[in-house]
Design a protein around this motif. Sequence first.
Motif, mmCIF file in Angstrom:
data_model
loop_
_atom_site.group_PDB
_atom_site.id
_atom_site.type_symbol
_atom_site.label_atom_id
_atom_site.label_comp_id
_atom_site.label_asym_id
_atom_site.label_seq_id
_atom_site.Cartn_x
_atom_site.Cartn_y
_atom_site.Cartn_z
ATOM 1 N N ARG A 39 0.790 -1.251 0.018
ATOM 2 C CA ARG A 39 0.086 -0.047 0.089
ATOM 3 C C ARG A 39 0.711 1.246 0.004
ATOM 4 O O ARG A 39 1.273 1.727 -1.045
ATOM 5 C CB ARG A 39 -0.927 -0.008 1.162
ATOM 6 N N ARG A 40 1.142 1.750 1.138
ATOM 7 C CA ARG A 40 1.796 2.969 1.167
ATOM 8 C C ARG A 40 3.265 2.956 1.791
ATOM 9 O O ARG A 40 3.827 3.850 2.436
ATOM 10 C CB ARG A 40 0.871 4.149 2.010
ATOM 11 N N LEU A 41 3.664 1.578 2.038
ATOM 12 C CA LEU A 41 4.965 1.438 2.607
ATOM 13 C C LEU A 41 5.941 0.586 1.579
ATOM 14 O O LEU A 41 5.570 -0.284 1.075
ATOM 15 C CB LEU A 41 4.562 0.736 3.758
ATOM 16 N N ALA A 53 12.869 2.213 5.310
ATOM 17 C CA ALA A 53 11.603 2.146 5.207
ATOM 18 C C ALA A 53 11.063 3.446 4.687
ATOM 19 O O ALA A 53 11.707 4.620 5.089
ATOM 20 C CB ALA A 53 10.612 1.758 6.285
ATOM 21 N N TYR A 54 10.180 3.477 3.594
ATOM 22 C CA TYR A 54 9.605 4.772 2.908
ATOM 23 C C TYR A 54 8.395 4.740 2.868
ATOM 24 O O TYR A 54 7.778 3.931 2.549
ATOM 25 C CB TYR A 54 10.279 4.825 1.538
ATOM 26 N N ASP A 55 7.967 6.180 3.147
ATOM 27 C CA ASP A 55 6.372 6.280 2.911
ATOM 28 C C ASP A 55 6.339 6.696 1.350
ATOM 29 O O ASP A 55 6.870 7.744 0.855
ATOM 30 C CB ASP A 55 6.307 7.772 3.711
ATOM 31 N N THR A 56 5.479 5.733 0.797
ATOM 32 C CA THR A 56 5.125 6.198 -0.856
ATOM 33 C C THR A 56 3.744 6.833 -0.920
ATOM 34 O O THR A 56 3.496 7.101 -2.101
ATOM 35 C CB THR A 56 4.908 4.609 -1.352
ATOM 36 N N SER A 57 3.215 7.299 0.004
ATOM 37 C CA SER A 57 2.012 8.172 -0.255
ATOM 38 C C SER A 57 2.135 9.718 -0.484
ATOM 39 O O SER A 57 1.319 10.203 -0.589
ATOM 40 C CB SER A 57 0.917 8.233 1.107
ATOM 41 N N THR A 58 3.355 10.125 -0.395
ATOM 42 C CA THR A 58 3.799 11.376 -0.862
ATOM 43 C C THR A 58 4.341 11.339 -2.359
ATOM 44 O O THR A 58 4.558 10.187 -3.088
ATOM 45 C CB THR A 58 4.963 11.826 0.180
ATOM 46 N N ASP A 59 4.342 12.495 -2.809
ATOM 47 C CA ASP A 59 5.078 12.512 -4.191
ATOM 48 C C ASP A 59 6.482 12.068 -4.478
ATOM 49 O O ASP A 59 6.441 11.017 -5.460
ATOM 50 C CB ASP A 59 4.804 13.893 -4.837
ATOM 51 N N ALA A 60 7.340 12.111 -3.563
ATOM 52 C CA ALA A 60 8.452 11.719 -3.525
ATOM 53 C C ALA A 60 8.605 10.609 -2.410
ATOM 54 O O ALA A 60 8.170 10.982 -1.327
ATOM 55 C CB ALA A 60 9.653 12.791 -3.332
ATOM 56 N N TYR A 61 9.296 9.699 -2.498
ATOM 57 C CA TYR A 61 9.257 8.662 -1.494
ATOM 58 C C TYR A 61 10.237 9.145 -0.269
ATOM 59 O O TYR A 61 11.202 9.699 -0.457
ATOM 60 C CB TYR A 61 10.053 7.250 -1.887
ATOM 61 N N ARG A 62 9.544 9.333 0.991
ATOM 62 C CA ARG A 62 10.203 9.791 2.359
ATOM 63 C C ARG A 62 10.474 8.964 3.013
ATOM 64 O O ARG A 62 9.886 8.059 3.607
ATOM 65 C CB ARG A 62 9.166 10.916 2.738
ATOM 66 N N PRO A 63 11.745 8.700 3.550
ATOM 67 C CA PRO A 63 12.063 7.787 4.817
ATOM 68 C C PRO A 63 11.311 8.170 5.807
ATOM 69 O O PRO A 63 10.822 9.170 6.391
ATOM 70 C CB PRO A 63 13.558 8.058 5.078
#
Length: 142
Positions: A39-41, A53-63
Motif C-alpha cells: 500500500r503506502r509503505l 522504510a519509505y512512505d510512498t503516499s507522498t509525491d517523492a518517497y520519504r524515509p
Amino acid sequence: MKKEISVKEKNRILIYAWSDTLKLNDKKTLAEDKRIYNRRLCILVDENKNYEAYDTSTDAYRPLNDNELHRLNFSDINNFCDYLFIKNSHKRIKKNRENMHIAIAKNNQKNKTYHHKIAIEEIKTLRNFLHTNKKSSTFVNN
C-alpha cells in the motif's frame, strides 16, 4: 520526545514489518528481491542487511522518521498504512488551505481557486477513505 532509534533497533523493527507484510499475502503487497511494497509503505534491504522504510503516499518517497518507526513497531501494517495516508492527507489539506489564504491576501483569484479546488478534492478523498474504512477522524491526532 522519544529517543533516537539505533540502526540495530531500526533493522529489528523493519525485519518484523517485512515478515508481517509477507504473511499478509494479499493483492496490495508486491515482494521483489530486495524490496517489498505494501500500500503506502516500501521496505528495502541493502547488501549489508541494513533495512530502510519509505512512505510512498507522498509525491517523492520519504524515509520514515523515528516516531513513525515507533508507531510501526506497535501497530500492524494495515493500520500503519492507514495512519500514513491520513497524516499525509491532513498535511496536504493544511498546506493548500495556507496557500489559499496567501492567495486571498494577495488578491490572486486564480491561485485561490486552484488551492481551494485541490483542498476540496483531498477532503473528499479523505472523507471517502474514512467512511470506507470506518476510521475515526481523531486517528490523525494520535
